[in-house]
Design a protein around this motif. Sequence first.
Motif, PDB file in Angstrom:
ATOM      1  N   GLU A 100      -9.974  -3.980  -1.642  1.00 31.87           N
ATOM      2  CA  GLU A 100      -8.571  -3.394  -2.152  1.00 31.87           C
ATOM      3  C   GLU A 100      -7.690  -3.623  -1.518  1.00 31.87           C
ATOM      4  O   GLU A 100      -6.232  -3.921  -1.980  1.00 31.87           O
ATOM      5  CB  GLU A 100      -8.959  -1.733  -1.898  1.00 31.87           C
ATOM      6  CG  GLU A 100      -7.922  -0.894  -2.494  1.00 31.87           C
ATOM      7  CD  GLU A 100      -8.045   0.578  -2.442  1.00 31.87           C
ATOM      8  OE1 GLU A 100      -7.002   1.153  -2.511  1.00 31.87           O
ATOM      9  OE2 GLU A 100      -9.360   1.011  -2.345  1.00 31.87           O
TER      10      GLU A 100
ATOM     11  N   GLU B 289      -6.452  -7.047  -2.526  1.00 32.86           N
ATOM     12  CA  GLU B 289      -5.881  -7.160  -3.867  1.00 32.86           C
ATOM     13  C   GLU B 289      -4.587  -6.531  -3.994  1.00 32.86           C
ATOM     14  O   GLU B 289      -3.553  -7.162  -4.549  1.00 32.86           O
ATOM     15  CB  GLU B 289      -6.586  -6.371  -4.824  1.00 32.86           C
ATOM     16  CG  GLU B 289      -7.880  -7.092  -5.063  1.00 32.86           C
ATOM     17  CD  GLU B 289      -8.907  -6.203  -5.872  1.00 32.86           C
ATOM     18  OE1 GLU B 289      -8.722  -5.118  -6.478  1.00 32.86           O
ATOM     19  OE2 GLU B 289     -10.006  -6.841  -6.518  1.00 32.86           O
ATOM     20  N   THR B 290      -4.221  -5.452  -3.016  1.00 40.37           N
ATOM     21  CA  THR B 290      -2.927  -4.937  -2.796  1.00 40.37           C
ATOM     22  C   THR B 290      -1.830  -6.031  -2.016  1.00 40.37           C
ATOM     23  O   THR B 290      -0.572  -6.150  -2.688  1.00 40.37           O
ATOM     24  CB  THR B 290      -2.852  -3.716  -2.056  1.00 40.37           C
ATOM     25  OG1 THR B 290      -3.505  -2.799  -2.529  1.00 40.37           O
ATOM     26  CG2 THR B 290      -1.415  -2.922  -1.832  1.00 40.37           C
TER      27      THR B 290
ATOM     28  N   GLU C 255      -1.146  -8.581  -4.637  1.00 39.44           N
ATOM     29  CA  GLU C 255      -0.381  -7.919  -5.838  1.00 39.44           C
ATOM     30  C   GLU C 255       1.195  -8.056  -5.163  1.00 39.44           C
ATOM     31  O   GLU C 255       2.215  -8.533  -5.942  1.00 39.44           O
ATOM     32  CB  GLU C 255      -0.504  -6.490  -6.191  1.00 39.44           C
ATOM     33  CG  GLU C 255       0.388  -6.156  -7.145  1.00 39.44           C
ATOM     34  CD  GLU C 255      -0.247  -4.863  -7.657  1.00 39.44           C
ATOM     35  OE1 GLU C 255       0.635  -3.968  -7.873  1.00 39.44           O
ATOM     36  OE2 GLU C 255      -1.429  -4.427  -7.402  1.00 39.44           O
ATOM     37  N   GLU C 256       1.447  -7.623  -3.895  1.00 47.06           N
ATOM     38  CA  GLU C 256       2.654  -7.614  -3.459  1.00 47.06           C
ATOM     39  C   GLU C 256       3.431  -9.062  -3.391  1.00 47.06           C
ATOM     40  O   GLU C 256       4.506  -9.410  -3.309  1.00 47.06           O
ATOM     41  CB  GLU C 256       2.698  -7.030  -1.808  1.00 47.06           C
ATOM     42  CG  GLU C 256       3.975  -6.967  -1.271  1.00 47.06           C
ATOM     43  CD  GLU C 256       5.093  -6.174  -1.795  1.00 47.06           C
ATOM     44  OE1 GLU C 256       6.139  -6.306  -1.466  1.00 47.06           O
ATOM     45  OE2 GLU C 256       4.741  -5.282  -2.532  1.00 47.06           O
TER      46      GLU C 256
ATOM     47  N   HIS D 156       2.234  -4.171   4.429  1.00 47.35           N
ATOM     48  CA  HIS D 156       0.795  -3.246   4.480  1.00 47.35           C
ATOM     49  C   HIS D 156       0.106  -3.224   5.409  1.00 47.35           C
ATOM     50  O   HIS D 156      -0.995  -2.849   5.806  1.00 47.35           O
ATOM     51  CB  HIS D 156      -0.140  -3.771   3.218  1.00 47.35           C
ATOM     52  CG  HIS D 156       0.489  -3.763   1.694  1.00 47.35           C
ATOM     53  ND1 HIS D 156       0.479  -2.543   1.393  1.00 47.35           N
ATOM     54  CD2 HIS D 156       1.297  -4.462   1.121  1.00 47.35           C
ATOM     55  CE1 HIS D 156       1.100  -2.731   0.011  1.00 47.35           C
ATOM     56  NE2 HIS D 156       1.475  -3.881  -0.202  1.00 47.35           N
TER      57      HIS D 156
END
Length: 135
Positions: free
Chosen positions: A29, A32-33, A36-37, A111
């Motif tokens: 997860e 993937e975050t 995406e960013e 993140h």
Amino acid sequence: MRIGVLLAVLLFTPLSIAQNLYQQLGEKEGIETVVEEMLYRVGGDDRIAHHFTDVDIMRVHKLISEQICDVSGGPCDYSGDDMKTSHRNMGVTNADFNALVEHLIAAMEKHDIPVSAQNQLLGLLAPMHGDIVEN
């Protein structure tokens, strides 16, 4: 007895380090975050956005996420083409490559990925440079 323990430590240390990196990246997860960013940032970057104009961005997201999961020791298998094949005739320059890396770093920083994990990941991805950049 000591040799057996030492051998076990040597045999399993790379795996535990890789799994630790996967965990530091936030597992599937988190990866993937971050991807995406990164892709969001790339889309707004006039230097390199043109490389992504006619591609299935969801597929690119899936493949980059798989690749990072795979190289970081996660339970994923990268299902895409090798880097040389997938970047053939794209005209990727050193500047393009560096711009993408900038966006990856910025996404990891956003993140809260530890700098040591960022450096480990970049070290695992850096050898792909020669297969991506066209001279």
